[in-house]
Write an enzyme that holds these catalytic residues in place. Structure first.
Site, PDB file in Angstrom:
ATOM      1  N   ARG A  88       0.804  -1.223   0.000  1.00 59.16           N
ATOM      2  CA  ARG A  88       0.000   0.000   0.000  1.00 59.16           C
ATOM      3  C   ARG A  88       0.838   1.275   0.000  1.00 59.16           C
ATOM      4  O   ARG A  88       0.583   2.180  -0.794  1.00 59.16           O
ATOM      5  CB  ARG A  88      -0.905   0.048   1.251  1.00 59.16           C
ATOM      6  N   THR A  89       1.797   1.350   0.897  1.00 62.23           N
ATOM      7  CA  THR A  89       2.549   2.610   1.022  1.00 62.23           C
ATOM      8  C   THR A  89       3.331   2.853  -0.261  1.00 62.23           C
ATOM      9  O   THR A  89       3.341   3.966  -0.803  1.00 62.23           O
ATOM     10  CB  THR A  89       3.479   2.557   2.251  1.00 62.23           C
ATOM     11  N   LYS A 117      27.324  -4.285  -2.444  1.00 67.18           N
ATOM     12  CA  LYS A 117      28.798  -4.328  -2.570  1.00 67.18           C
ATOM     13  C   LYS A 117      29.474  -3.608  -1.415  1.00 67.18           C
ATOM     14  O   LYS A 117      30.665  -3.364  -1.442  1.00 67.18           O
ATOM     15  CB  LYS A 117      29.208  -3.664  -3.899  1.00 67.18           C
ATOM     16  N   ARG A 138      11.346   3.660   3.214  1.00 70.03           N
ATOM     17  CA  ARG A 138      10.871   2.767   4.274  1.00 70.03           C
ATOM     18  C   ARG A 138      12.042   1.909   4.726  1.00 70.03           C
ATOM     19  O   ARG A 138      12.763   1.349   3.886  1.00 70.03           O
ATOM     20  CB  ARG A 138       9.754   1.864   3.768  1.00 70.03           C
ATOM     21  N   HIS A 171       5.249   5.909  11.508  1.00 69.71           N
ATOM     22  CA  HIS A 171       4.701   5.768  10.151  1.00 69.71           C
ATOM     23  C   HIS A 171       3.813   7.005   9.940  1.00 69.71           C
ATOM     24  O   HIS A 171       2.592   6.922   9.903  1.00 69.71           O
ATOM     25  CB  HIS A 171       3.900   4.472  10.054  1.00 69.71           C
TER      26      HIS A 171
HETATM   27  N1   CP Z   1      -0.266   0.090   5.934  1.00 73.46           N
HETATM   28  C1   CP Z   1       0.905  -0.175   5.334  1.00 73.46           C
HETATM   29  O1   CP Z   1       1.943   0.428   5.647  1.00 73.46           O
HETATM   30  O2   CP Z   1       0.837  -1.152   4.381  1.00 73.46           O
HETATM   31  P1   CP Z   1       2.059  -1.690   3.522  1.00 73.46           P
HETATM   32  O3   CP Z   1       3.019  -2.358   4.484  1.00 73.46           O
HETATM   33  O4   CP Z   1       1.457  -2.640   2.525  1.00 73.46           O
HETATM   34  O5   CP Z   1       2.713  -0.507   2.879  1.00 73.46           O
END
Ligand code: CP
Length: 358
Positions: A88-89, A117, A138, A171
């Protein structure tokens, strides 16, 4: 002009109180330059972003509007640097870039990056900043997005970083879409004030709960109830923050007692990818922390059910067709508010307002 972190070593910067750090992350008009923490978003900024999101959604409904949006950031490029799995993100940020006309690149598999490397994260991120104008990242590691923002802020290419999930800690953009979903859900029931939000599941290791709990502090008289098996109950730091702010909250393992009090139930999955020892989560009895037909029957008629997703079995699919289930809309809201965040980061807000008014 972004206040640069010149002269401050990483250790000195890192030791600053969060409020002071945040002054280094914001633009003069109060918009984030780097988006790293939920705490960067006060009520004014959240209201601005929700308005911008509504306008972008409305504009996107016509072909001309879509073309206008695509022209906004066609001169900028975005890098999606996801070293931890995401559906999703990743896809909502990718879609947000496409809506704004931003060409994008991605690294998702470290085996295809020169990190394989032995290149350091600092050098990787500086490399991305040579080719791109925004990094959306992320990471498994808490604080890494912040450290990379510090690296870039002290470089000759100080481009923005958006934290798309860092460790078990933050998040922030998930919290934005959660707040936006709550605002829309409560439009006909007095708005996001005087409400009870019930969090359920793995509240210790779920970063979405931590970020949302923080953002809810911006709204008046919001009670937070945390429902979890004792070993997965929300962390002491969140409890301390709520106490310091005089926020009403409760910890419990009685889900059925909490549901009838809820204006929103926020379900989360068990985050066993963080288990310190194999099978640790499986030894915890989580059977009473699921939502199905029995829980639907206990839920007030105007209440809503949210979930950051992905889910496993904590929400039965029987719930999906109930009008109170918001999680699919919530997911789509993520694309729109992330579009608004990127547009605001690059100061396109006034152009969007002007197009919307005309
Ligand atoms: N809610 C969320 O962060 O979903 P993903 O891990 O699929 O990005």
């Amino acid at each position: 002009m972004l206040k640069r972190i010149c002269g401050l070593g990483w250790e000195v910067y890192q030791a600053l109180p969060l409020d002071e750090k945040i002054t280094y992350l914001m633009q003069p008009d109060g918009t984030p330059f780097h988006t790293l923490f939920a705490q960067q978003f006060g009520l004014d900024l959240l209201t601005r972003l929700a308005t911008l999101t509504n306008e972008i959604r409305a504009i996107s409904k016509s072909k001309n509007g879509t073309e206008f949006l695509r022209s906004l950031l066609a001169h900028k490029r975005a890098m999606l640097y996801f070293s931890q799995p995401s559906s999703r993100t990743f896809l909502s940020f990718l879609s947000a870039c496409q809506i704004l006309g931003m060409p994008s690149g991605e690294v998702r598999d470290m085996a295809t990056s020169s990190e394989f490397k032995g290149e350091s994260r600092e050098d990787s991120v500086r490399t991305f900043s040579s080719y791109f104008d925004l990094i959306i990242m992320r990471t498994q590691e808490k604080g890494l997005a912040e450290q990379m923002a510090w690296v870039l802020s002290n470089s000759d290419r100080p481009i923005p970083i958006i934290n798309a999930g860092s460790g078990q800690d933050q998040h922030p953009t998930q919290a934005l879409l959660d707040i936006y979903t709550l605002l829309r859900s409560f439009e006909r029931t007095g708005g996001l004030r005087d409400k009870t939000i019930v969090f359920c599941g793995d509240l210790l290791r779920g970063r979405t709960v931590r970020s949302l709990s923080n953002l809810l502090l911006n709204y008046p008289n919001i009670r937070q109830i945390f429902v979890a098996p004792q070993p997965l109950q929300v962390g002491a730091d969140i409890q301390m923050m709520l106490k310091e702010r005089n926020i009403q909250f409760e910890l419990t393992d009685h889900f059925h007692r909490a549901i009838p009090q809820a204006d929103a139930v926020y379900m989360t999955r068990i985050q066993d990818e963080w288990d310190a020892t194999k099978g640790e989560s499986a030894r915890i009895d989580t059977s009473r922390f699921t939502f199905g037909a029995d829980e639907l029957a206990l839920l007030p008629k105007d209440a809503v059910i949210l979930h950051p997703l992905p889910r496993r079995d904590e929400i039965d699919t029987v719930v999906d067709s109930d009008p109170r289930a918001m999680y699919w809309r919530q997911m789509r809201n993520g694309m729109w508010i992330r579009t608004a965040l990127i547009a605001a980061t690059f100061r396109c807000e006034h152009q969007v307002h002007a197009y919307y008014r005309n």
